[in-house]
Design a protein around this motif. Structure first.
Motif, short mmCIF file in Angstrom:
data_model
loop_
_atom_site.label_atom_id
_atom_site.label_comp_id
_atom_site.label_asym_id
_atom_site.label_seq_id
_atom_site.Cartn_x
_atom_site.Cartn_y
_atom_site.Cartn_z
N ASP A 202 48.63 10.48 38.52
CA ASP A 202 46.95 10.75 38.36
C ASP A 202 46.45 10.12 39.49
OD1 ASP A 202 44.82 10.42 37.25
OD2 ASP A 202 45.24 9.76 35.39
N LEU A 203 45.87 10.96 40.30
CA LEU A 203 45.00 10.63 41.26
C LEU A 203 43.88 9.74 41.08
CD1 LEU A 203 45.09 13.86 43.71
CD2 LEU A 203 46.24 11.42 44.05
N GLU A 204 43.27 9.81 39.80
CA GLU A 204 42.18 9.07 39.32
C GLU A 204 42.80 7.57 39.29
OE1 GLU A 204 39.39 9.98 36.31
OE2 GLU A 204 39.73 12.16 36.80
N VAL A 205 44.20 7.40 38.66
CA VAL A 205 44.44 6.02 38.68
C VAL A 205 44.94 5.54 40.21
CG1 VAL A 205 46.52 4.79 38.11
CG2 VAL A 205 45.55 6.51 36.32
N ALA A 206 45.29 6.39 41.01
CA ALA A 206 45.75 6.04 42.21
C ALA A 206 44.55 5.63 42.95
CB ALA A 206 46.39 7.28 43.29
N ASN A 207 43.23 6.14 42.64
CA ASN A 207 42.14 5.95 43.47
C ASN A 207 41.43 4.51 43.00
OD1 ASN A 207 41.61 7.67 45.53
ND2 ASN A 207 41.36 9.28 44.20
N MET A 208 41.88 4.02 41.76
CA MET A 208 41.57 2.77 41.41
C MET A 208 42.31 1.58 42.02
SD MET A 208 41.10 3.29 37.18
CE MET A 208 41.15 5.04 36.70
N CYS A 209 43.38 2.13 42.93
CA CYS A 209 43.95 0.92 43.77
C CYS A 209 43.42 0.79 44.89
CB CYS A 209 45.36 1.44 43.93
SG CYS A 209 46.22 1.65 42.09
N ASP A 210 43.88 -0.12 45.76
CA ASP A 210 43.29 -0.42 47.09
C ASP A 210 44.11 0.39 48.20
OD1 ASP A 210 41.79 -2.51 46.16
OD2 ASP A 210 43.44 -3.88 46.08
N ARG A 211 45.31 1.01 47.82
CA ARG A 211 45.99 1.56 48.97
C ARG A 211 46.98 2.75 48.23
NH1 ARG A 211 50.61 -1.78 51.78
NH2 ARG A 211 51.89 0.00 52.85
N ILE A 212 47.31 3.75 49.01
CA ILE A 212 47.81 5.07 48.32
C ILE A 212 48.96 5.45 49.43
CG2 ILE A 212 47.96 7.21 47.55
CD1 ILE A 212 45.00 7.14 46.69
N ILE A 213 50.18 5.32 48.75
CA ILE A 213 51.39 5.90 49.56
C ILE A 213 51.92 7.26 48.77
CG2 ILE A 213 53.95 5.50 49.94
CD1 ILE A 213 53.32 2.52 50.44
N GLU A 214 51.73 8.19 49.75
CA GLU A 214 51.98 9.51 49.11
C GLU A 214 53.54 10.08 49.61
OE1 GLU A 214 48.97 12.32 49.57
OE2 GLU A 214 50.37 14.04 48.46
N LEU A 215 54.34 10.40 48.51
CA LEU A 215 55.76 10.94 48.89
C LEU A 215 55.69 12.55 48.84
CD1 LEU A 215 57.99 8.35 47.03
CD2 LEU A 215 58.08 8.85 49.34
N HIS A 216 56.42 12.91 49.54
CA HIS A 216 56.60 14.54 49.31
C HIS A 216 58.15 14.88 49.75
CE1 HIS A 216 54.98 18.31 48.97
NE2 HIS A 216 53.87 17.87 48.71
N GLY A 217 58.76 15.51 48.89
CA GLY A 217 60.34 15.57 49.43
C GLY A 217 61.05 14.46 50.08
N GLY A 218 60.66 13.27 49.44
CA GLY A 218 61.45 12.11 49.75
C GLY A 218 60.79 11.62 51.17
N GLU A 219 59.85 11.92 51.67
CA GLU A 219 59.18 11.70 52.76
C GLU A 219 57.89 10.95 52.62
OE1 GLU A 219 59.78 13.48 56.82
OE2 GLU A 219 60.17 15.05 55.52
N ILE A 220 57.55 9.91 53.31
CA ILE A 220 56.20 9.52 53.21
C ILE A 220 55.16 10.20 53.99
CG2 ILE A 220 54.58 7.27 53.48
CD1 ILE A 220 56.83 5.50 52.89
N ILE A 221 54.16 10.87 53.32
CA ILE A 221 53.46 11.43 54.22
C ILE A 221 52.05 11.13 54.43
CG2 ILE A 221 54.48 13.97 53.91
CD1 ILE A 221 52.10 14.40 51.90
N ARG A 222 51.83 10.02 53.68
CA ARG A 222 50.36 9.06 53.77
C ARG A 222 50.38 7.87 53.25
NH1 ARG A 222 45.04 9.64 50.60
NH2 ARG A 222 46.08 10.30 48.57
N ASP A 223 50.08 7.02 54.05
CA ASP A 223 50.05 5.62 53.86
C ASP A 223 48.63 4.94 54.24
OD1 ASP A 223 50.11 2.90 53.30
OD2 ASP A 223 52.06 2.68 54.40
N GLU A 224 47.54 4.98 53.29
CA GLU A 224 46.15 4.55 53.94
C GLU A 224 45.74 3.68 52.81
OE1 GLU A 224 43.79 8.81 53.18
OE2 GLU A 224 44.96 8.36 55.06
#
Ligand SMILES: Nc1ncnc2c1ncn2[C@@H]1O[C@H](COP(=O)(O)OP(=O)(O)OP(=O)(O)O)[C@@H](O)[C@H]1O
Ligand SMILES: [Mg+2]
Length: 229
Positions: A202-224
């Motif tokens: 849930d991207l709305e839940v994620a946006n309530m946090c301070d940092r997001i790490i996004e996985l895609h096919g086992g790889e981290i494609i975003r960490d901000e």
């Protein structure tokens, strides 16, 4: 407090090789509140299971306060988990034939961090933080969904665990209860110095946090960090 270094994990099933995690690396500092997001099958649960020491990576390491989990026996890893990590499973995994109190007491019985005569006081304090003092004597199958969540969260922090790992804690909830759970976790981070990791679709839940790490096919494609305007 937590270092994940170049983790790889491959599952082999009958005629398939699934690379669930590929070279995943990141650090988490004490007091952070972060979300791990990604589509179904992207490796989120595999990653949390490795952080919690339920599962070992094929290569790479996880350090918790500079202790390398791969160098511990499974018994030592279980001990580390019980004292350091509060794990909130997706379906809460409460024992329905037991009361809320008995459910919350489980980690205390396993760890030995608190003496038996301290359990009542410790459970009472946590119940107060979560507003479930009046429910402690009830069997958990007699509680509402929102009450069950709070019992599961109480169980995850009763041993004074520093790191809270929650796998889809809001997956099955309506918006009010969803926001409630995120607020409880936020309060634990802000006012009780916990480190919180929420796995979510849930991207709305994620946006309530301070940092997001996004996985895609086992790889981290975003960490901000999330910048609030
Ligand atoms: N025990 C297992 N044996 C074989 N393959 C597995 C096993 N556990 C997970 N997988 C596969 O590894 C990949 C990552 O699974 P994982 O459970 O980590 O994904 P996820 O991001 O948590 O997905 P979801 O959002 O659906 O919970 C998937 O392709 C899954 O099918
Ligand atoms: Mg999962």
């Amino acid at each position: 407090m937590l270092k994940v270094q170049k983790i790889n994990k491959t599952y082999y099933s009958t005629n398939e090789k699934i690379e669930a995690l590929k070279n995943a690396s990141f650090n988490i500092s004490q007091g952070e509140m972060l979300a791990i997001v990604g589509p179904s099958g992207s490796g989120k649960t595999t990653l949390v299971n490795i952080i919690a020491g339920f599962l070992l990576p094929d290569s790479g390491s996880v350090f918790i306060n500079d202790v390398n989990l791969s160098e511990l026996s499974s018994r030592e890893r279980a001990g580390m988990r019980g004292n350091f990590i509060g794990y909130i499973a997706q379906d809460y995994l409460l024992i329905d034939s037991d009361t809320a109190y008995q459910n919350i007491q489980i980690p205390l019985q396993y760890s030995g961090k608190y003496k038996k005569k301290e359990h009542k006081n410790q459970i009472g304090q946590i119940a107060k933080v979560l507003g479930i003092e009046k429910l402690l004597h009830k069997k958990t199958n007699k509680l509402s969904g929102g009450e069950r969540q709070r019992v599961a969260i109480a169980r995850a922090i009763v041993n004074n665990q520093e790191l809270i790992l929650a796998d889809e804690p809001t997956g099955a909830l309506d918006i009010d209860n969803r926001n409630n759970v995120v607020e409880i976790l936020r309060d634990l981070q802000e006012n009780h110095n916990k480190t919180v990791v929420i796995i979510t679709h849930d991207l709305e839940v994620a946006n309530m946090c301070d940092r997001i790490i996004e996985l895609h096919g086992g790889e981290i494609i975003r960490d901000e960090e999330i910048v609030r305007t």
